[in-house]
Design an enzyme around this catalytic site. Structure first.
Site, PDB file in Angstrom:
ATOM      1  CE  LYS A 206     -49.795 -24.273  -1.767  1.00 39.53           C
ATOM      2  NZ  LYS A 206     -49.760 -23.946  -3.141  1.00 39.53           N
TER       3      LYS A 206
ATOM      4  NE  ARG B 155     -48.955 -30.558  -7.687  1.00 41.31           N
ATOM      5  CZ  ARG B 155     -47.783 -30.963  -7.252  1.00 41.31           C
ATOM      6  NH1 ARG B 155     -47.367 -32.190  -7.531  1.00 41.31           N
ATOM      7  NH2 ARG B 155     -47.008 -30.151  -6.554  1.00 41.31           N
TER       8      ARG B 155
ATOM      9  NE  ARG C  10     -45.900 -28.139  -8.936  1.00 39.56           N
ATOM     10  CZ  ARG C  10     -46.269 -28.450 -10.182  1.00 39.56           C
ATOM     11  NH1 ARG C  10     -45.370 -28.653 -11.118  1.00 39.56           N
ATOM     12  NH2 ARG C  10     -47.551 -28.549 -10.478  1.00 39.56           N
TER      13      ARG C  10
ATOM     14  CE1 TYR D 117     -59.016 -24.735  -3.094  1.00 42.70           C
ATOM     15  CE2 TYR D 117     -57.643 -25.621  -1.326  1.00 42.70           C
ATOM     16  CZ  TYR D 117     -57.771 -25.111  -2.602  1.00 42.70           C
ATOM     17  OH  TYR D 117     -56.658 -24.962  -3.390  1.00 42.70           O
TER      18      TYR D 117
ATOM     19  CB  SER E 195     -56.199 -29.305  -2.493  1.00 42.69           C
ATOM     20  OG  SER E 195     -54.891 -29.795  -2.726  1.00 42.69           O
TER      21      SER E 195
ATOM     22  CB  CYS F 261     -47.907 -20.464 -10.682  1.00 41.71           C
ATOM     23  SG  CYS F 261     -46.621 -21.741 -10.606  1.00 41.71           S
TER      24      CYS F 261
ATOM     25  CE  LYS G  74     -46.520 -24.282  -4.063  1.00 42.33           C
ATOM     26  NZ  LYS G  74     -47.047 -23.740  -5.326  1.00 42.33           N
TER      27      LYS G  74
ATOM     28  CB  CYS H 223     -47.677 -25.424 -12.615  1.00 42.09           C
ATOM     29  SG  CYS H 223     -48.820 -24.855 -11.359  1.00 42.09           S
TER      30      CYS H 223
ATOM     31  CD  GLU I  72     -37.018 -19.863  -0.395  1.00 47.56           C
ATOM     32  OE1 GLU I  72     -37.419 -18.769  -0.811  1.00 47.56           O
ATOM     33  OE2 GLU I  72     -36.492 -20.722  -1.126  1.00 47.56           O
TER      34      GLU I  72
END
Ligand code: PBG
Length: 337
Positions: free
Chosen positions: A263, A220, A232, A328, A289, A135, A210, A137, A248
């Site tokens: 996601k 972020r 986004r 995580y 996250s 990506c 997503k 970003c 998709e």
């Protein structure tokens, strides 16, 4: 209905049958519960996300994600050794570049931060499977996932840059690339450039469904990728849609995706189940996250039992159809498995 005299089991009435049916019987002991357990989480399902940053000996905790760090390449290598020794088979790398610019050029620089990290980890621990997030970003000065012109995030030029980024990851030694942008046609562009450069067997895991989600907030901070203006929503999906998620996923499979991802995970378990049942593809879920931070925060406050909730959450994601889970919690979970 009452007349079940014919029953080979000797029950006289339907009511009597009901009385003999006791679903609790298989729950009475730990051994039996384990024998009838339908879903089993395994270390093999886990992919651990890591954030690589410039410098040496840097290990800086992300304030909104306790236990998650931005790490320089040397520290990433040490971290990967501990990941490997816990029995986690794979990591996914995100990069925080030295410098950001309009076109995110460090993303597709052969000597970029992620490319260098791949080299170093592969050299130290060749058997650890390295996935890379593809990506822009994290690399653009404006924080958007592609080229911005006026107030549009342009599609077709951006996917060419993403393809170049994926190629440099492959050349550095990545085992799989994972485009996370949600632009149209990026899987095809990546497949094409990989094939042209003899990476015919390098798989693509696409972030296929997503959503434009509030749950990415802590990421972020970790990846320093908050957009400077706008959001986004012109490329990521509307949380209200599920049929569109199937379109998709279908598009990405048609373009050559080998693994498809949904996601975030928890609020989209219905989408995960539909994707798994419809396409029967290897399917990944990203336990993002915000999902991590919520559990950590409530755990710290003593409001929930963190370990128990973590295992329940990961088991739920697997039960809903995930073959792979990016989380995580991978290290915490691996210690308990
Ligand atoms: C984009 C990317 C994002 C995440 C993974 N890849 C953030 C975004 O789309 O803004 C989010 C992951 C998380 O929240 O844990 N490179």
């Amino acid at each position: 209905m009452e007349d079940t005299q014919e029953s080979p089991f000797g029950f006289r009435t339907q009511t009597e049958v009901q009385q003999f049916k006791r679903l609790r019987r298989t729950r009475m002991t730990a051994v039996l519960r384990s024998m009838v357990r339908e879903t089993r989480l395994s270390k093999d399902d886990l992919i651990y996300p890591l954030f690589v940053c410039p410098g040496t000996k840097v290990k800086k905790e992300v304030s909104s994600m306790p236990g998650v760090y931005q790490m320089s390449v040397d520290e990433i290598v040490r971290e990967c050794e501990s990941v490997k020794s816990l029995g986690i088979p794979a990591v996914i790398l995100f990069g925080i570049p030295e410098r950001k610019d309009e076109t995110g050029s460090e993303a597709y620089d052969e000597l970029g931060i992620v490319q260098r990290a791949i080299h170093a980890v592969k050299k130290a621990i060749p058997e650890l499977f390295i996935v890379t997030d593809v990506c822009l970003c994290e690399y653009t000065s404006h924080g958007h996932c592609g080229i911005v012109r006026g107030n549009e995030i342009v599609n077709d030029e951006s996917i060419e840059l993403l393809a170049r980024e994926a190629l440099t990851h492959a050349q550095a030694g990545a085992d799989m690339v994972a485009p996370s942008d949600m632009f149209d046609g990026r899987v095809r562009a990546i497949r094409r450039i990989l094939d042209e450069n003899n990476f015919l067997n390098l798989p693509i895991m696409s972030y296929a469904a997503k959503y434009a989600s509030g749950f990415y907030g802590p990421f972020r901070e970790a990846a320093e990728s908050t957009p400077k203006f706008g959001d986004r929503r012109s490329h990521q999906m509307d949380p209200a849609n599920s049929n569109e998620a199937l379109r998709e996923v279908e598009a990405d499979i048609g373009e050559g995706a080998d693994i498809v991802m949904v996601k975030p995970a928890m609020p989209y378990l219905d989408v995960l189940r539909r994707v798994k049942d419809t396409f029967r593809m290897p399917t990944a879920a990203y336990n993002v996250s915000g999902e991590y931070s919520m559990v950590k925060a409530a755990g710290r406050l003593g409001w929930i039992d963190e370990e128990r909730v973590m295992m329940e959450m990961l088991t739920g994601i697997k039960r809903a159809g995930a073959d792979l889970i990016l989380t995580y919690f991978a290290k915490d979970a691996a210690r308990l498995l």
